[in-house]
Design a protein around this motif. Structure first.
Motif, PDB file in Angstrom:
ATOM      1  N   GLU A 221       7.035   6.258   1.341  1.00 41.99           N
ATOM      2  CA  GLU A 221       6.651   7.422   2.144  1.00 41.99           C
ATOM      3  C   GLU A 221       5.564   7.051   3.141  1.00 41.99           C
ATOM      4  O   GLU A 221       4.553   6.446   2.781  1.00 41.99           O
ATOM      5  CB  GLU A 221       6.156   8.525   1.207  1.00 41.99           C
ATOM      6  CG  GLU A 221       6.181   9.888   1.844  1.00 41.99           C
ATOM      7  CD  GLU A 221       5.810  10.971   0.841  1.00 41.99           C
ATOM      8  OE1 GLU A 221       5.776  10.668  -0.371  1.00 41.99           O
ATOM      9  OE2 GLU A 221       5.559  12.092   1.284  1.00 41.99           O
ATOM     10  N   ASP A 222       5.799   7.401   4.396  1.00 41.10           N
ATOM     11  CA  ASP A 222       4.828   7.181   5.460  1.00 41.10           C
ATOM     12  C   ASP A 222       4.514   5.718   5.745  1.00 41.10           C
ATOM     13  O   ASP A 222       3.582   5.416   6.468  1.00 41.10           O
ATOM     14  CB  ASP A 222       3.504   7.909   5.185  1.00 41.10           C
ATOM     15  CG  ASP A 222       3.655   9.401   5.362  1.00 41.10           C
ATOM     16  OD1 ASP A 222       4.553   9.790   6.135  1.00 41.10           O
ATOM     17  OD2 ASP A 222       2.905  10.152   4.728  1.00 41.10           O
ATOM     18  N   VAL A 223       5.294   4.793   5.168  1.00 46.02           N
ATOM     19  CA  VAL A 223       5.057   3.387   5.501  1.00 46.02           C
ATOM     20  C   VAL A 223       6.297   2.825   6.208  1.00 46.02           C
ATOM     21  O   VAL A 223       6.238   2.544   7.396  1.00 46.02           O
ATOM     22  CB  VAL A 223       4.672   2.553   4.267  1.00 46.02           C
ATOM     23  CG1 VAL A 223       4.366   1.114   4.679  1.00 46.02           C
ATOM     24  CG2 VAL A 223       3.477   3.160   3.565  1.00 46.02           C
ATOM     25  N   ALA A 224       7.399   2.674   5.512  1.00 45.57           N
ATOM     26  CA  ALA A 224       8.613   2.169   6.169  1.00 45.57           C
ATOM     27  C   ALA A 224       9.843   2.396   5.294  1.00 45.57           C
ATOM     28  O   ALA A 224       9.727   2.636   4.098  1.00 45.57           O
ATOM     29  CB  ALA A 224       8.471   0.676   6.473  1.00 45.57           C
ATOM     30  N   ASP A 225      11.023   2.342   5.942  1.00 42.21           N
ATOM     31  CA  ASP A 225      12.307   2.374   5.230  1.00 42.21           C
ATOM     32  C   ASP A 225      13.001   1.034   5.504  1.00 42.21           C
ATOM     33  O   ASP A 225      12.920   0.518   6.604  1.00 42.21           O
ATOM     34  CB  ASP A 225      13.239   3.464   5.797  1.00 42.21           C
ATOM     35  CG  ASP A 225      12.600   4.827   5.792  1.00 42.21           C
ATOM     36  OD1 ASP A 225      11.571   4.990   5.102  1.00 42.21           O
ATOM     37  OD2 ASP A 225      13.127   5.718   6.490  1.00 42.21           O
TER      38      ASP A 225
ATOM     39  N   PRO B  73       4.429   4.899  -4.784  1.00 39.54           N
ATOM     40  CA  PRO B  73       5.520   4.074  -5.302  1.00 39.54           C
ATOM     41  C   PRO B  73       6.770   4.152  -4.428  1.00 39.54           C
ATOM     42  O   PRO B  73       7.005   5.158  -3.750  1.00 39.54           O
ATOM     43  CB  PRO B  73       5.782   4.673  -6.682  1.00 39.54           C
ATOM     44  CG  PRO B  73       4.506   5.331  -7.057  1.00 39.54           C
ATOM     45  CD  PRO B  73       3.902   5.817  -5.788  1.00 39.54           C
TER      46      PRO B  73
ATOM     47  N   LYS C  90      12.777  12.524  -5.849  1.00 40.04           N
ATOM     48  CA  LYS C  90      12.844  13.653  -4.903  1.00 40.04           C
ATOM     49  C   LYS C  90      14.073  13.550  -4.019  1.00 40.04           C
ATOM     50  O   LYS C  90      14.211  12.636  -3.211  1.00 40.04           O
ATOM     51  CB  LYS C  90      11.588  13.666  -4.012  1.00 40.04           C
ATOM     52  CG  LYS C  90      10.405  14.290  -4.695  1.00 40.04           C
ATOM     53  CD  LYS C  90       9.866  15.451  -3.871  1.00 40.04           C
ATOM     54  CE  LYS C  90       8.817  16.200  -4.661  1.00 40.04           C
ATOM     55  NZ  LYS C  90       9.197  17.540  -4.977  1.00 40.04           N
TER      56      LYS C  90
ATOM     57  N   ARG D  54       0.838  -1.205   0.000  1.00 38.86           N
ATOM     58  CA  ARG D  54       0.000   0.000   0.000  1.00 38.86           C
ATOM     59  C   ARG D  54       0.866   1.244   0.000  1.00 38.86           C
ATOM     60  O   ARG D  54       1.998   1.209   0.444  1.00 38.86           O
ATOM     61  CB  ARG D  54      -0.856   0.009   1.262  1.00 38.86           C
ATOM     62  CG  ARG D  54      -2.071  -0.876   1.114  1.00 38.86           C
ATOM     63  CD  ARG D  54      -3.187  -0.279   1.932  1.00 38.86           C
ATOM     64  NE  ARG D  54      -3.482  -1.084   3.098  1.00 38.86           N
ATOM     65  CZ  ARG D  54      -4.279  -0.666   4.073  1.00 38.86           C
ATOM     66  NH1 ARG D  54      -4.807   0.533   4.042  1.00 38.86           N
ATOM     67  NH2 ARG D  54      -4.535  -1.417   5.096  1.00 38.86           N
TER      68      ARG D  54
END
Lengths: 735, 160
Positions: free
Chosen positions: B125-129, B42, B66, B39
């Motif tokens: 973004e906003d999920v995990a690294d 990209p 970015k 989810r």
């Protein structure tokens, strides 16, 4: 020109903008929901150092802390069991497991739809383009709106026109500010995505080249992190566990930097640039995130404005289609040079073209060669024909309509004098302050240019077919041709109405006024909705042009009531007077939104004569809240004309009317209604000073006399009828 | 599983055979990254090489444009920042859920079979690294030419 600039891009992109508007409106609710569902209250006195220390001691393998725009702090980490994610209580550093994503699947869907339409970069370009078009539409729309209202001062006056037009303009007025903000900020964000506008993203602090590399200190003792309040934190990235060469990286509202985990010093820092601050402000304004309740409420306002967009698109398309489909067909035109008569048309909504075509057909039926074209197409050749007939409406407060906005300039620059004999016919609505103002200016300019007059200036009020026919008769004698000018503007659907009651004061020959009541037709109630003061158009047998009568009842009364004065040779009025209960007539309702009492409980001063009583009888009947209503009414014969006498007396008793002053021109005092108005000058002045509204209904001569009387009364207040008209406090329904 | 293993082994040895014939100093290597379905927007993806001591060596590819967000490709960002080498000609668009992409690179012979490794970092973004969510040795002789990811990556495959 400006209208094409408004409608062409609007049509092109209506669907796309509607998709973005609906998804945007959905997203607009989220910041408020997030706040309402309860972000933990930030504990401002804590520093990032303390918070990070607590989180690290309670959760194993913390990699990152992130503070969302709504204040929620989320920790991300990795340990034996894999990756984890927790919502952190800023006071204690304790974590509770966080859902896999903070956003619901639906919200994520809407966000991606809003950003890129699921079309990747192509979609992002499309949405950015839509924002640009929306901005252009807002600007051109505002320009047209101000023009149509007749100036900025009249911006808040009620709107007239078809339902589509009223919706388009009404919603436009309400949403223009919101749409402007949404489109400008949306466009900026879009440009930033493609690096065409600054977002400060390239102003990173340089990665530190050297670190101490010795034993890390407890996080709570890292001085640089102690100086960042939790409230200013955006993100803190922890060094990898056991990697002494690694550093703390943070993002705060002040800037971005790196902290040595052994010494606690700030080893690299870049303050947020102007571009970044600008971008963040734009982001907050567009999304409503990051500004607390204030921005959340702004988002709701923008969301509501966005909901208006699909309606604006639909009504805009309908208006455009109506204009296209009623646009003039000029196939039957004779060439300019060989024409006897040139007809020039100035029209905004194309209604005037219908009248001009009827005129052209009547002239051609008499063997004339006729050329019909827009006023803007005028040239020197046009002015050399025998006759030049100009039919024009007026836009807003005396401005030129769309097909005539270049006419005056072209005539002034004409090479040589005009030879054609001219006749100017103005189309307008007497309820507007500058009635047929543009038509008058047109004639003045033509006369000044030396055109001889074929016929004096004439006007048509509210597209009245009878007046047009009357003008045709005058034109016939001026041109020495037998012309039959019949043109019926498109009318709404007719219904059958059954007469239930006819009331006259006396069954004598001189009982000229009667009240007629009809039952509502057996159609779904929604299709016929009307208020007192609206009109019913009735077409008498053997004629095609409808006559309009003011309604004394509203649809919720369950009947239609009108007041009809019999004219000696009046086809329709004698027909109606001859009807007996049970007889059926055909008629249609025409709303009259410009003639309604203002909402609220302020005083209404009603002035009328003859059958002009009808709407006032209806207003009084519905005055359940007993607001002050003053009635001045004039009739001829007190014996036969005072048709509503009984009802008025009962309204006085019930306080539905506060004051009644009748006048009779054939009574003992030989008074006119304006005389009774003048008698009450002081009362009227006091009421007007208190914000009262004046409504006038009746014949043209009476209305003119009343206007002069009221102007006299208003003199000490330093205001005039025209000012009251601009404020919508002087309404006229004149025939 | 066994079958896969065998076929990978055969493929690898074939490659090795070809390599031994080729006397050039660099090898053309193709890395294929398959993403899981996830989810969110990209994913940003970085492929980079590390030296035998674990230090950053060079960038193979970065996906996601970015600058601000590339910091979340943590292992790679730290390495590339310290190395001071610009990231030229190896970037592309971020990678959506369920997608896959291929990267080709010339890798010097000296790096093969010498303890150098290919790393994959990802961030959504906003999920995990994920740092080093998949790691592969640059070892054409060895059978392991494919690895599973811990995060957004389903698998990474190298063919020499």
């Amino acid at each position: 020109m400006m209208r094409t600039l408004h409608s062409a891009p609007g049509l092109l992109i209506a669907l796309l903008i509607s998709v973005l508007a609906v998804s945007g409106a959905f997203l607009a609710v989220q910041p408020g929901l997030d706040l309402a569902v309860g972000a933990p209250t930030p504990v401002t006195q804590h520093s990032v150092a303390l918070l990070a220390d607590r989180v690290a001691s309670q959760q194993s393998g913390v990699e990152r802390l992130s503070r969302k725009a709504n204040g929620t702090i989320i920790a991300y980490g990795n340990n034996d069991t894999g990756n984890w994610k927790a919502i952190i209580d800023p006071a204690t550093g304790l974590g509770t497991p966080a859902p896999e994503t903070e956003t619901s699947a639906l919200e994520a869907f809407m966000l991606e739809l809003h950003r890129s339409l699921f079309l990747g970069n192509r979609g992002r370009i499309l949405t950015g383009f839509s924002a640009f078009i929306l901005l252009a539409l807002t600007v051109t729309g505002t320009w047209l709106l101000v023009k149509r209202c007749g100036g900025v001062g009249n911006y808040f006056m009620p709107t007239t026109g078809t339902l589509s037009q009223r919706l388009h303009i009404g919603i436009g007025k309400l949403t223009v500010a919101g749409l402007l903000l949404s489109s400008v900020t949306g466009l900026y964000m879009s440009l930033a995505t493609f690096d065409l506008a600054p977002d400060g993203s390239n102003m990173d602090a340089p990665y530190p080249a050297n670190v101490a590399g010795t034993t890390p200190r407890p996080i709570a003792q890292l001085e640089a992190l102690q100086q960042i309040p939790v409230l200013h934190l955006r993100e803190l990235i922890f060094p990898f566990a056991g990697d002494t060469e690694d550093v703390f990286a943070f993002n705060s509202s002040a800037g971005q930097g790196y902290v040595d985990q052994a010494t606690g010093t700030l080893i690299s820092f870049a303050p947020n640039s102007f571009g970044q601050k600008l971008y963040e402000t734009v982001y907050m304004l567009h999304t409503g995130q990051g500004g607390g309740w204030l921005s959340a409420i702004l988002a709701l306002v923008l969301g509501i404005a966005a909901i208006g967009l699909p309606v604006l698109s639909t009504t805009g398309a309908l208006i455009w289609w109506k204009r296209k489909s009623t646009a003039p067909r000029l196939s039957n035109n004779d060439p300019v040079v060989s024409s006897d008569t040139i007809i020039l048309v100035g029209s905004q909504g194309n209604a005037t073209w219908g009248f001009a075509e009827a005129l052209r057909n009547a002239l051609k039926a008499r063997g004339q060669k006729v050329h019909l074209c827009a006023m803007n197409d005028v040239s020197y050749e046009h002015c050399q024909a025998q006759n030049l007939l100009v039919l024009t409406s007026t836009y807003g407060d005396g401005d030129a309509p769309a097909s005539a906005d270049k006419f005056l300039g072209k005539i002034s620059n004409l090479s040589g004098p005009g030879n054609a004999r001219i006749a100017v016919l103005g189309f307008g609505d007497t309820r507007f302050p500058d009635f047929c103002g543009f038509a008058k200016r047109t004639e003045a300019v033509l006369i000044k240019k030396g055109f001889p007059l074929l016929m004096e200036f004439n006007t048509i009020n509210q597209q009245c077919p009878q007046s047009f026919r009357g003008w045709g008769a005058k034109l016939s004698s001026a041109l020495d041709l037998e012309l039959a000018l019949n043109h019926l503007p498109q009318q709404p659907k007719s219904h059958e109405w059954k007469l239930t009651e006819i009331i006259k004061n006396k069954e004598t020959e001189d009982a000229d006024i009667a009240v007629l009541r009809f039952a509502l037709p057996q159609t779904p109630a929604k299709s016929i909705a009307f208020e007192a003061g609206d009109l019913i158009g009735i077409t008498p047998p053997g004629d095609a042009a409808p006559r309009f009568y003011s309604l004394a009842s509203a649809s919720r009364d369950g009947f239609v009531e009108i007041c009809v004065k019999r004219h000696r040779n009046g086809l329709c009025s004698t027909h109606l007077h001859s009807l007996r209960p049970g007889a059926k007539i055909s008629g249609f309702i025409k709303t009259n939104p410009l003639f309604r009492p203002a909402s609220g409980s302020g005083a209404i001063i009603m002035i009328g004569a003859g059958t002009g009583m009808a709407p006032f009888a209806g207003f009084a009947r519905h005055n359940r809240i007993k607001r002050p209503m003053l009635l001045f009414w004039g009739g001829r014969n007190p014996g036969t004309d005072f048709i509503y006498q009984q009802q008025i007396m009962s309204c006085l008793q019930k306080q539905h009317l506060s004051r009644v002053k009748p006048a009779f021109s054939q009574g003992p005092k030989r008074q006119y209604v304006q005389d009774r108005v003048a008698e009450d000058a002081q009362i009227i002045r006091a009421q007007i000073a208190n914000g009262a509204q004046i409504m006038v209904c009746g014949g043209q001569a009476m209305a003119t006399a009343v206007r002069a009387t009221i102007d006299q009364i208003l003199l000490p207040l330093g205001i005039s009828v025209s000012l009251l008209k601009q404020q919508n406090r002087y309404l006229e329904d004149v025939y | 599983m066994n079958k896969l293993f065998t076929s990978v082994a055969i493929a690898a040895s074939l490659c090795a055979a070809i390599i031994s014939v080729d006397q050039a100093e660099a090898k053309k290597v193709t890395a294929t990254v398959n993403m899981k379905s996830f989810r969110g927007p990209p994913a940003y993806v970085a492929l980079y090489l590390t030296k035998p001591d674990g230090q950053f060596h060079s960038t193979v590819a970065v996906r996601g444009g970015k600058q601000k967000y590339r910091r979340h490709l943590r292992g790679w960002f730290r390495g590339v920042s310290k190395s001071g080498r610009p990231v030229d000609g190896v970037s592309g668009a971020s990678v959506g859920s369920g997608r896959s992409f291929e990267v080709q690179a010339d890798i010097a012979d000296a790096l093969l079979n010498a303890g150098y490794k290919l790393h994959v970092d990802t961030a959504v973004e906003d999920v995990a690294d994920y740092r080093g969510e998949a790691t592969l040795e640059l070892n054409p002789d060895k059978s392991q030419a494919s690895a599973r990811g811990k995060g957004f990556v389903k698998s990474v495959t190298i063919s020499h």
